[in-house]
Write a protein that holds these residues in place. Sequence first.
Motif, PDB file in Angstrom:
ATOM      1  N   PRO A  20       0.898  -5.377   4.005  1.00  0.00           N
ATOM      2  CA  PRO A  20       0.964  -3.958   4.400  1.00  0.00           C
ATOM      3  C   PRO A  20      -0.176  -3.568   5.341  1.00  0.00           C
ATOM      4  N   ILE A  24      -0.411  -2.108   9.528  1.00  0.00           N
ATOM      5  CA  ILE A  24      -1.129  -0.921  10.004  1.00  0.00           C
ATOM      6  C   ILE A  24      -2.180  -1.304  11.037  1.00  0.00           C
ATOM      7  N   SER A  43      -4.100  -2.043   2.977  1.00  0.00           N
ATOM      8  CA  SER A  43      -3.040  -2.338   2.001  1.00  0.00           C
ATOM      9  C   SER A  43      -3.207  -1.495   0.748  1.00  0.00           C
ATOM     10  N   ALA A  46      -1.981   1.914   1.462  1.00  0.00           N
ATOM     11  CA  ALA A  46      -0.518   2.001   1.445  1.00  0.00           C
ATOM     12  C   ALA A  46       0.018   1.968   0.021  1.00  0.00           C
ATOM     13  N   PRO A  66       5.179  -0.273  -1.276  1.00  0.00           N
ATOM     14  CA  PRO A  66       4.008  -0.413  -0.388  1.00  0.00           C
ATOM     15  C   PRO A  66       4.370  -0.825   1.030  1.00  0.00           C
ATOM     16  N   THR A  69       5.814   2.222   2.805  1.00  0.00           N
ATOM     17  CA  THR A  69       4.718   3.147   3.088  1.00  0.00           C
ATOM     18  C   THR A  69       3.882   2.658   4.258  1.00  0.00           C
ATOM     19  N   ALA A  70       3.565   1.357   4.254  1.00  0.00           N
ATOM     20  CA  ALA A  70       2.769   0.780   5.340  1.00  0.00           C
ATOM     21  C   ALA A  70       3.491   0.910   6.674  1.00  0.00           C
ATOM     22  N   ILE A  73       3.140   4.462   7.875  1.00  0.00           N
ATOM     23  CA  ILE A  73       1.769   4.689   8.360  1.00  0.00           C
ATOM     24  C   ILE A  73       1.565   4.002   9.705  1.00  0.00           C
TER      25      ILE A  73
END
Length: 670
Positions: A20, A24, A43, A46, A66, A69-70, A73
């Motif tokens: 993750p 990003i 990570s 996230a 995760p 979410t990552a 982001i």
Amino acid sequence: MSWFDIVLPLAVGLCYLFVPGLLIAAAARLRGFDAFGLAPALSVAAITIGAIVTPMVGIRWALWVPFATALLIALMVFGLISLGSFLQGVKTGVASSPINSHRRVELSPWVSKEQGVYWISFAVGALLLWRNVTNAIGQPDWVSQTWDNNFHLNAVRFIEDTGNASALTMGAMTSIEGESTFYPNAWHALVSLVAMGSSAGIPETTNAVALLVSAVLWPLSAVFLVRQVFKLNISGVIVAGAFAAAFTAYPILLLNFGVLYPNLLGIALISSGIGLVAQLFRTVEIRRIATLPGVLLGVFVAFAIAISHPNAMMSLLVIIIPLLLVCVGRQVVASLKHRANWGSTITLAIAVTLIFIVINILWSVVRPPQVAGEAWGPELTAGQALGEALSFASMGHQIQWFLALAFAIGIYSALELRRSAHLWVFGSWAIVAAFYIAGRSLPWDEDRYFWVGVWYHDSFRLAALLPIMSVPLLALGVHWITERLSASLANHNLLGRSGRQSLVIYVVAVLAVVGMGQTSLALKNQIEASFYSYAPDEESNLLSTDEYRMLNHLDDYVPEGKAIVVQPFTGAALAYAIADRPVTAYHTIYTPEEDVGYIQQHLNRVFDDPKVCQALNDLNAGYYLDFGYQEVNGGDHALWYPGYEGLTDSEILAEIHREGDAVLYQITAC
């Protein structure tokens, strides 16, 4: 059980700690070692953001959260950086990018020879720490025989059962239903992912994550800090990883004491955070991360550290104070010499002032009540505590003479070279040392709570911070002395060509640091002490060998979903984490619900009080787990549980299974 038996949890853990975050970091156009150095913190950000958001939108905690979410982001970071590039291009009238607009920013590719030495340094530290930490834990299915481990292990099971890993509600496990409270939950959310992704037991996944944090995250973060701040020769870089593995204060101290898993994670991330802040304020020898990516990534790194443990974030804030002062001071001097405009200087001064105001506000807010840390008072004089810090003998361990000598050279070189990066690094170490000294020596009537209440007045937590800024100074010392040795040998032409001379010196320096650092008596004793704080025997602090066997076979005798009445101070509460059976108390410190409280007070009166059976039925509790009278930390809380007195000699219970002195009973009275 062998450590080779938990390869899958280790692999899953590495996946969640890096994938993750790399998404990003790559979106911010970081590459190579710089991307990997920040990936674990990103990570964790996230993971924890996903954990907080999912219950708000009615989504159960799951393995994919995760990564999703990552990705979101990463898209946001990429979009903002692209917008910044566009706006800058409009302003200047030429195509440009905030990534490379500053000519001194040296962006790294994914792979380069220059980065190789940093990867070697990390590998050296990781291998040494892997050996030390596995020896310190013993076996992957052992549990830390310490006070807080009831909570930490049971919290992972609680997340799996509830499908909720939010830090905002984690306190529900030990509070009355409906009274959820905040708890820094990054550690438990991460371990729950590893447990769900590998189907391994909670003790094994906990130890796998502890090993990864200690032997992967910490040396990576330490080397990342050195890379971001200094420009060192080969030996100075490589020994950074070796030095990270040589301390008694971290990480093994926190595996042995507490057990302080959230602090373990938070501290492992601090060095990465400091490196990013140093890049953002340009108090470094080489700029590697530009301003806009630094700001965007800094928000998430700060969140990750704070949600790992609030006192880790407060530690980072006090550590960067010298960095901020040096930054402002250097800018003022540049303006006086007409090398910078006063507008940017005033803007910087205002920004730093605002940061100090925030630190001051947080200093009064982010701290536990004074009563929470009253067990840890002053033990030494200030002079004795200073001696411990300088000699790497924190918390009363033996002096680590080699580290002390290398550190003295590091301090001397920092003061002699007088570069801004060197000076603030020394200042940051001095601040950490000052707080450690206060924790070890400051009396209560001299504002002890004000100065060290953030860390529960606990010197163990403060000692664990000392290695953070020690690693750069130790590496700087090796760089300084090898440079001078190389110059001296070259002047006398003792080893032929200068390249050969330098290579010989670098190799000798690295071997000396590895050999001397790993053979210190203090480190050996710390590893041994940790081993015995995990190894089960008949007199173990939390779980004896009999109790271990009982928990590992408990699900053969207790039906799924059936709750067990326990006295948590004896370790019986771990029936939840290890055997996956509900218990009446998940930690030693908790607020019992009405039915649980009634059982604790009246179970032995079941024949005379029909409310007892009603309470048992409401909880679906039909078993009692007897782990005797020995409690964790040698306490005696029998008076908290008068309803359990005389139970085992009554007709209320019927013995179902016995493992030595550990006995499982069925409650037959109802």
